[in-house]
Design a protein around this motif. Structure first.
Motif, short mmCIF file in Angstrom:
data_model
loop_
_atom_site.label_atom_id
_atom_site.label_comp_id
_atom_site.label_asym_id
_atom_site.label_seq_id
_atom_site.Cartn_x
_atom_site.Cartn_y
_atom_site.Cartn_z
N VAL A 183 0.87 -1.17 0.00
CA VAL A 183 0.00 0.00 0.00
C VAL A 183 0.91 1.23 0.00
O VAL A 183 1.89 1.29 0.74
CB VAL A 183 -0.94 -0.02 1.23
N GLY A 184 0.59 2.18 -0.87
CA GLY A 184 1.40 3.38 -1.03
C GLY A 184 2.38 3.33 -2.18
O GLY A 184 2.95 4.34 -2.55
N GLN A 185 2.58 2.14 -2.75
CA GLN A 185 3.47 1.99 -3.91
C GLN A 185 2.68 2.15 -5.20
O GLN A 185 1.47 1.87 -5.24
CB GLN A 185 4.13 0.61 -3.91
N PRO A 186 3.36 2.56 -6.27
CA PRO A 186 2.69 2.61 -7.57
C PRO A 186 2.20 1.21 -7.97
O PRO A 186 2.88 0.22 -7.74
CB PRO A 186 3.79 3.09 -8.53
N ASP A 212 -5.75 3.94 -6.61
CA ASP A 212 -6.35 5.28 -6.58
C ASP A 212 -6.23 5.98 -7.93
O ASP A 212 -5.67 5.43 -8.89
CB ASP A 212 -5.79 6.12 -5.43
N ALA A 213 -6.75 7.19 -8.00
CA ALA A 213 -6.80 7.95 -9.25
C ALA A 213 -5.42 8.27 -9.81
O ALA A 213 -5.27 8.53 -11.01
CB ALA A 213 -7.59 9.25 -9.04
N ASP A 214 -4.40 8.23 -8.96
CA ASP A 214 -3.03 8.51 -9.39
C ASP A 214 -2.23 7.24 -9.70
O ASP A 214 -1.03 7.32 -9.97
CB ASP A 214 -2.31 9.33 -8.31
N ARG A 253 -3.85 1.52 -2.82
CA ARG A 253 -4.35 2.11 -1.58
C ARG A 253 -4.93 1.08 -0.62
O ARG A 253 -5.10 1.37 0.57
CB ARG A 253 -5.39 3.18 -1.88
N TRP A 254 -5.22 -0.12 -1.12
CA TRP A 254 -5.74 -1.19 -0.26
C TRP A 254 -5.60 -2.49 -1.04
O TRP A 254 -5.64 -2.50 -2.28
CB TRP A 254 -7.21 -0.92 0.07
N LYS A 255 -5.41 -3.57 -0.31
CA LYS A 255 -5.33 -4.88 -0.96
C LYS A 255 -5.77 -5.96 0.00
O LYS A 255 -5.68 -5.81 1.22
CB LYS A 255 -3.92 -5.16 -1.47
#
Length: 160
Positions: free
Chosen positions: A6-9, A127-129, A133-135
């Motif tokens: 989470v937080g990675q591209p 997320d949009a970027d 954000r979750w898995k």
């Protein structure tokens, strides 16, 4: 390859897929990078027309309006080919894209490929970027994230 944190591209994927619209099959190439600007739900499942996978995909089909209302398309991704996906979508009334990861390239990029067993049942919220954000990554694959759980995670992406 390891499962992205989470937080990675999110690893880029581009796969052939199909969606049934009013009973008509529409084939396309589905690329994650083309979906920037809104959240995405990637639902990896081991196989078409298997008991748990059928329950999972049917639950997402039943909740598709929840996902649409949150602006988050759902893609089902498994190793079967497009003809298998078409049969599965017709049999179960699935109205969202099913992508064919026949070489298991996406499963490998997401760290969920299992030698000799296909893949781990997993859901990734992007997320949009384009950031994970979750898995939820299954160990055995007998359970899956339900619509309410995923919807709550999508809602948390949107500032109040």
């Amino acid at each position: 390859m390891a499962t992205p944190d989470v937080g990675q591209p999110a690893p880029e994927i581009s796969l052939p897929g199909l969606v049934l619209v009013d009973g008509e099959r529409h084939d396309d190439q589905y690329s994650l990078s083309a979906q920037r600007g809104h959240p995405m739900v990637l639902a990896f499942y081991p196989g078409d027309n298997t008991p748990v996978c059928t329950r999972q995909m049917c639950s997402y089909a039943a909740g598709i309006e929840v996902f649409r209302g949150l602006g988050a398309p759902v893609w089902g991704i498994s190793p079967q080919d497009l003809d298998s996906h078409e049969s599965f979508a017709r049999d179960q009334g699935l109205g969202f894209p099913l992508l064919a990861d026949t070489a298991r390239e996406a499963a490998k990029k997401y760290g969920i490929a299992m030698v000799g067993l296909g893949l781990r049942r997993s859901v990734f919220l992007i997320d949009a970027d384009g950031v994970v954000r979750w898995k939820q990554v299954g160990l055995v694959g007998l359970t899956y994230a339900d619509v309410d759980t995923i919807a709550e995670q999508i809602r948390q992406l949107t500032p109040a």
